[in-house]
Design a protein around this motif. Structure first.
Motif, PDB file in Angstrom:
ATOM      1  N   SER A 169       0.819  -1.267  -0.003  1.00 57.05           N
ATOM      2  CA  SER A 169       0.094  -0.059   0.062  1.00 57.05           C
ATOM      3  C   SER A 169       0.792   1.298  -0.332  1.00 57.05           C
ATOM      4  O   SER A 169       1.908   1.220   0.773  1.00 57.05           O
ATOM      5  N   LEU A 170       0.439   2.124  -0.878  1.00 58.67           N
ATOM      6  CA  LEU A 170       1.190   3.696  -0.747  1.00 58.67           C
ATOM      7  C   LEU A 170       0.671   4.439   0.060  1.00 58.67           C
ATOM      8  O   LEU A 170       0.876   5.725   0.015  1.00 58.67           O
ATOM      9  N   GLU A 171      -0.419   4.193   0.806  1.00 56.69           N
ATOM     10  CA  GLU A 171      -1.024   5.009   1.962  1.00 56.69           C
ATOM     11  C   GLU A 171       0.205   5.726   2.730  1.00 56.69           C
ATOM     12  O   GLU A 171       1.092   4.834   3.123  1.00 56.69           O
ATOM     13  N   ASP A 175       0.281   8.061  -2.278  1.00 57.85           N
ATOM     14  CA  ASP A 175      -0.861   7.557  -2.608  1.00 57.85           C
ATOM     15  C   ASP A 175      -1.715   8.940  -3.113  1.00 57.85           C
ATOM     16  O   ASP A 175      -1.773   9.975  -2.570  1.00 57.85           O
ATOM     17  N   LYS A 176      -1.970   8.876  -4.620  1.00 58.34           N
ATOM     18  CA  LYS A 176      -2.672  10.060  -5.229  1.00 58.34           C
ATOM     19  C   LYS A 176      -2.013  11.237  -5.112  1.00 58.34           C
ATOM     20  O   LYS A 176      -2.686  12.374  -5.069  1.00 58.34           O
ATOM     21  N   GLN A 268       0.849   5.629  -8.063  1.00 56.45           N
ATOM     22  CA  GLN A 268       0.512   6.442  -7.033  1.00 56.45           C
ATOM     23  C   GLN A 268      -1.182   6.680  -7.218  1.00 56.45           C
ATOM     24  O   GLN A 268      -1.696   7.307  -6.207  1.00 56.45           O
ATOM     25  N   GLY A 271      -2.734   3.597  -5.900  1.00 56.72           N
ATOM     26  CA  GLY A 271      -2.578   3.591  -4.566  1.00 56.72           C
ATOM     27  C   GLY A 271      -1.858   2.347  -3.806  1.00 56.72           C
ATOM     28  O   GLY A 271      -1.522   2.094  -2.629  1.00 56.72           O
TER      29      GLY A 271
END
Lengths: 357, 534
Positions: A169-171, A175-176, A268, A271
């Motif tokens: 997870s890129l949280e 992310d975004k 990105q 996510g």
């Protein structure tokens, strides 16, 4: 009148007109089925932006004469490694994003160079060899993901504590970061970037646009022209003193670097980072997109990238919910595979169709 | 008098309004060796294509006239049908499967077979090969040619001479063969092999097979043929029994008088100042398949137009390709005092050479690009012309589109290129205009020496003259040294100051354009040994 209509159709290409009409039919039926249109439009824009650079990666390889880059997963892996390293360094937000881009494209340049040398040894078979080179490298990298010395708890398996997860997870990383980036201090809720209730991912599209522009400039430079000449007629290029092999390597390096950058942009927005066998088939939608856009294995331009990505992604975004409502049941993945591989098959059967012999 | 096997009467053939055969008659008797001689493009291959019913003839509107084979009028519509009639052909290029044995090559697709268990159920296709008969048939055919080689050996790796014999063995093994056509069978053979081949051909003729023999080698013709037909420009210009023929006579018939000199007066002025040698070629060897150069030495004077002539396959095409670096070459080439590095087009171009390829569409042009880009790309590459220099980022130097456009417009005007504009795709232009684009591309380099290969190939007659005039103007007015290679002797003689004739990869001699046809014919057939005639 008939003639002018025919000319118009031929200029745009039958395939694109049919797909365009199909897309309109889908949009109308989505509207009639009362699907949330603003979500659909937003989805189209986001997916166009996040896939665009991966599709753009096809252009240098086509222009330099190595055909469609089925070896794109090689670049994708470089991008993944870049991102993992930046996570391992505990970077977040823009720092993480930019460091990922830098490391990813550096690795992409190196592996693109090696891959280019390979392609120069198998002239005429680049696409087949590329497909299998990518497959085997993806498989080989499965061991790397498992054994590589990464320790960040964001990435490793939670139980054993060794090896990277399949999906990271890129949280809290980036992310975004592009999707939500609104340049020039403008706000998401106000007019320019929210039209008729549709959020426009302006940062993402701008980023894609910048890369298109850079590549457009490059294609008008001496190096760009050299590469293009080497691709469109190697014998001519040679007689003009162009080093054809070198031009092909430049094309492959650029394509691989764009693949690395492309996957970071994709990730990105998505996510998540997907490792192991995920990159294996990622070249196919990119190939299908540029072919829908009107490129062939010998010619490709920025316009083909933009039109093709837009049409292909719109088709997926709109067709799936419509199909799901009409046919009941989840067909999404099946439809996606049929469409993308069908398009590739169609385009490849037309190789050389327009050439004179 | 022996029976007439083949009688072709009044054969006419045109390709797109261009007459290539005009009322050709030819008669071949049983057991006769009939030779067909002529320059490149005289119509020999077209005549054979008519005889074999090749698709290229039917696709271009067929032919006029009659073909009578063994007393019956036939309409041969495919090579297969020709084969069934008993007409065989030994090709110039070998059509053999390298991985197969000699025997298999000889019997390919005509294998004797016998029934076995499976074939009785599944039909003809599954029958077994009768290897024993195959072997003995092949042996017989090879013995007939006087070749003692194991018929079970694979073809790959055999010397070329043997391959030629295997081709022939395959033809004579066909039981119904009545007429055998040899298309330049000795072109690739050594002297001894050629001699043996000729002997074999004689024996075949004695056994009653009619032979049609196509060749350039005039001495061969006289020694072997019974009758000789000479073609020139699609017409029969001579028909004589070999006793009456001499090499000189044939040479003269072959070349003929077709010289049409352009602007003769100016030429004499120019002739006087050919003082300095601008290019010296020493012992040049070029490995260009089919056009090998085998140790050529030649000097070129500043300001002249040097023609390079010779028959196909003797290496005239290889010279320019080798010097410019497109095919691997050895030897020494000097531009004035500087040595030109071989095998590097970039170096050659940047020293001031330019090259118009004989393969205009394949090598000379980017067909799917605009006229202006085609003109600019070589100069851009080699001399960094047409670029806007970027500070620091030299690899990102951008095109100067304005300069390119100006140059293209000037060239379109000066060379009178018929097009819709500088951005038209080159593919859409006619052959003559494409050639002009190539010339403009060379001019952008401002070369000291311009190599031109086959400048008028595939161009219609009107445009031919324009291209030749243009070359002459470049030479006379801009003082450019031009080295022009051409298969058309008439074209060379119309604009060149001197003409070098290449034979078997070497310089045979140099002739002035007004030398006699006999000298040209002899030189092209290898009858001179390096003396300069003036």
């Amino acid at each position: 009148m008939d003639n002018r209509l025919k000319e118009f159709v031929e200029n745009i290409g039958y395939a694109r007109i049919i797909i365009g009409l199909f897309l309109i039919v889908l949009l109308v039926s989505a509207f009639l089925l009362k699907l949330p249109m603003s979500n659909l439009f937003e989805g189209i824009l986001v997916r166009t932006g996040m896939n665009g650079i991966l599709v753009l990666a096809m252009v240098p390889s086509i222009q330099s004469g190595t055909g469609l880059n089925f070896g794109l997963p090689i670049g994708i892996i470089c991008g993944l490694i870049g991102t993992i390293i930046s996570i391992e360094m505990n970077l977040v937000n823009w720092n993480a994003f930019i460091v990922s881009l830098i490391i990813g494209s550096l690795l992409g340049a190196i592996s693109g160079y090696l891959y280019g040398i390979l392609l120069n040894k198998v002239k005429g078979q680049e696409m087949l060899v590329g497909t299998y080179a990518a497959f085997s490298i993806v498989s080989g990298m499965c061991m790397f993901w498992l054994l590589a010395p990464f320790y960040s708890p964001k990435m490793i398996w939670p139980y054993g504590g060794k090896g990277l997860r399949v999906t990271i997870s890129l949280e809290n990383v980036f992310d975004k970061i592009l999707n939500n980036w609104v340049p020039f201090g403008m706000s998401l809720d106000k007019f320019p970037f929210r039209i008729l209730g549709v959020n426009i991912p302006i940062g993402l599209l701008l980023f894609f646009g910048i890369f298109c522009f850079i590549f457009w400039i490059f294609s008008r430079s001496k190096t760009g022209i050299t590469m293009h000449a080497a691709g469109s007629n190697p014998k001519f290029a040679e007689s003009s003193g162009i080093n054809v092999d070198k031009a092909r390597i430049i094309g492959t390096v650029l394509s691989t670097m764009l693949g690395a950058i492309g996957i970071i942009v994709y990730a990105q927005s998505y996510g998540f980072l997907q490792l192991y066998t995920a990159p294996q088939f990622m070249a196919f939608p990119a190939v299908a997109s540029i072919l829908i856009g009107g490129a062939s294995i010998k010619t490709a331009s920025i316009m083909h990238v933009i039109i093709g990505t837009f049409l292909f992604q719109s088709l997926l975004v709109v067709a799936l919910p419509v199909a799901n409502v009409v046919l009941e049941g989840s067909l999404s993945e099946v439809v996606r595979i049929i469409i993308s591989n069908g398009i590739i098959l169609y385009a490849l059967t037309r190789i050389g169709g327009g050439e004179e012999h | 008098m022996a029976r007439v096997i083949l009688d072709m009467k009044n054969i006419d053939k045109e390709y797109f309004g261009n007459k290539v055969l005009k009322g050709v008659d030819i008669t071949v008797h049983e057991g006769e060796i009939h030779a067909l001689v002529g320059e490149n493009g005289a119509g020999k291959s077209t005549l054979m294509n008519v005889l074999f019913g090749m698709p290229v003839i039917h696709n271009t509107g067929g032919f006029k006239g009659e073909v009578i084979f063994e007393g019956e009028k036939v309409n041969v519509s495919s090579p297969n049908q020709a084969m069934e009639l008993g007409i065989g052909m030994v090709h110039q290029e070998f059509m053999l499967l390298p991985g197969f044995s000699i025997m298999e090559n000889i019997k390919l697709n005509r294998e004797p077979t016998y029934h076995n268990l499976i074939s009785r159920i599944f039909g003809e296709k599954m029958k077994s090969l009768d290897i024993k008969t195959m072997r003995s048939d092949s042996r017989k055919a090879l013995d007939k040619l006087g070749i003692d080689i194991d018929e079970m050996l694979p073809v790959a790796g055999l010397p070329v001479g043997y391959m030629q014999f295997i081709e022939i063995a395959r033809e004579i093994d066909k039981t119904n063969i009545k007429l055998l056509v040899f298309d330049e069978p000795t072109a690739v053979l050594s002297e001894i092999e050629a001699e043996r081949l000729l002997k074999a051909i004689k024996e075949l003729a004695d056994s009653g097979i009619a032979i049609l023999f196509i060749t350039h080698r005039l001495d061969e013709v006289i020694s072997i043929a019974d009758n000789i037909t000479v073609l020139r420009d699609g017409e029969v210009v001579g028909r004589l029994p070999s006793e009456e023929a001499t090499v000189e006579k044939l040479a003269q018939l072959m070349v003929g008088r077709k010289v049409d000199r352009v602007k003769k007066e100016e030429k004499n002025i120019q002739r006087n100042n050919n003082g300095d040698k601008i290019l010296r070629i020493k012992n040049l060897k070029v490995d260009m398949p089919g056009e090998e150069v085998k140790g050529l030495s030649l000097d070129v004077y500043e300001g002249e137009i040097l023609g390079i002539g010779g028959l196909a396959g003797h290496g005239k095409i290889g010279i320019a390709n080798g010097i410019i670096g497109l095919y691997s070459s050895q030897g020494e080439v000097y531009l004035k005092d500087k040595k030109i590095p071989l095998n590097s087009p970039k170096e050659a171009l940047s020293m001031g050479l330019a090259f118009l390829s004989e393969d205009r569409r394949g090598v000379g042009l980017l067909l799917d690009e605009s006229i202006e880009l085609n003109m600019a790309v070589t100069a851009l590459q080699v001399q960094n012309k047409f670029l806007r220099k970027m500070p620091l980022l030299t690899f990102m130097n951008l095109l100067d589109r304005k300069a390119i456009r100006e140059f293209a417009q000037r060239m379109i005007k000066e060379l009178d290129i018929r097009c819709t504009g500088p951005d038209q795709l080159v593919r859409r232009l006619s052959g003559g205009n494409q050639q002009k684009v190539c010339i403009a591309r060379a001019l952008a380099l401002e070369p000291k020496i311009l190599f031109v290969s086959e400048p008028t190939r595939g161009i219609d007659i009107g445009a031919k003259k324009i291209v030749l005039d243009l070359l002459l103007t470049l030479n006379r007015e801009m003082g450019m040294t031009i080295i022009m290679t051409s298969s058309e002797l008439g074209e060379l003689r119309s604009i060149c100051d001197r003409i070098a004739i290449i034979y078997r990869g070497k310089l045979e001699g140099i002739l002035p354009p007004d030398a006699s046809d006999v000298d040209y014919g002899l030189m092209m057939a290898g009858g001179y040994k390096g003396k300069e005639v003036s």
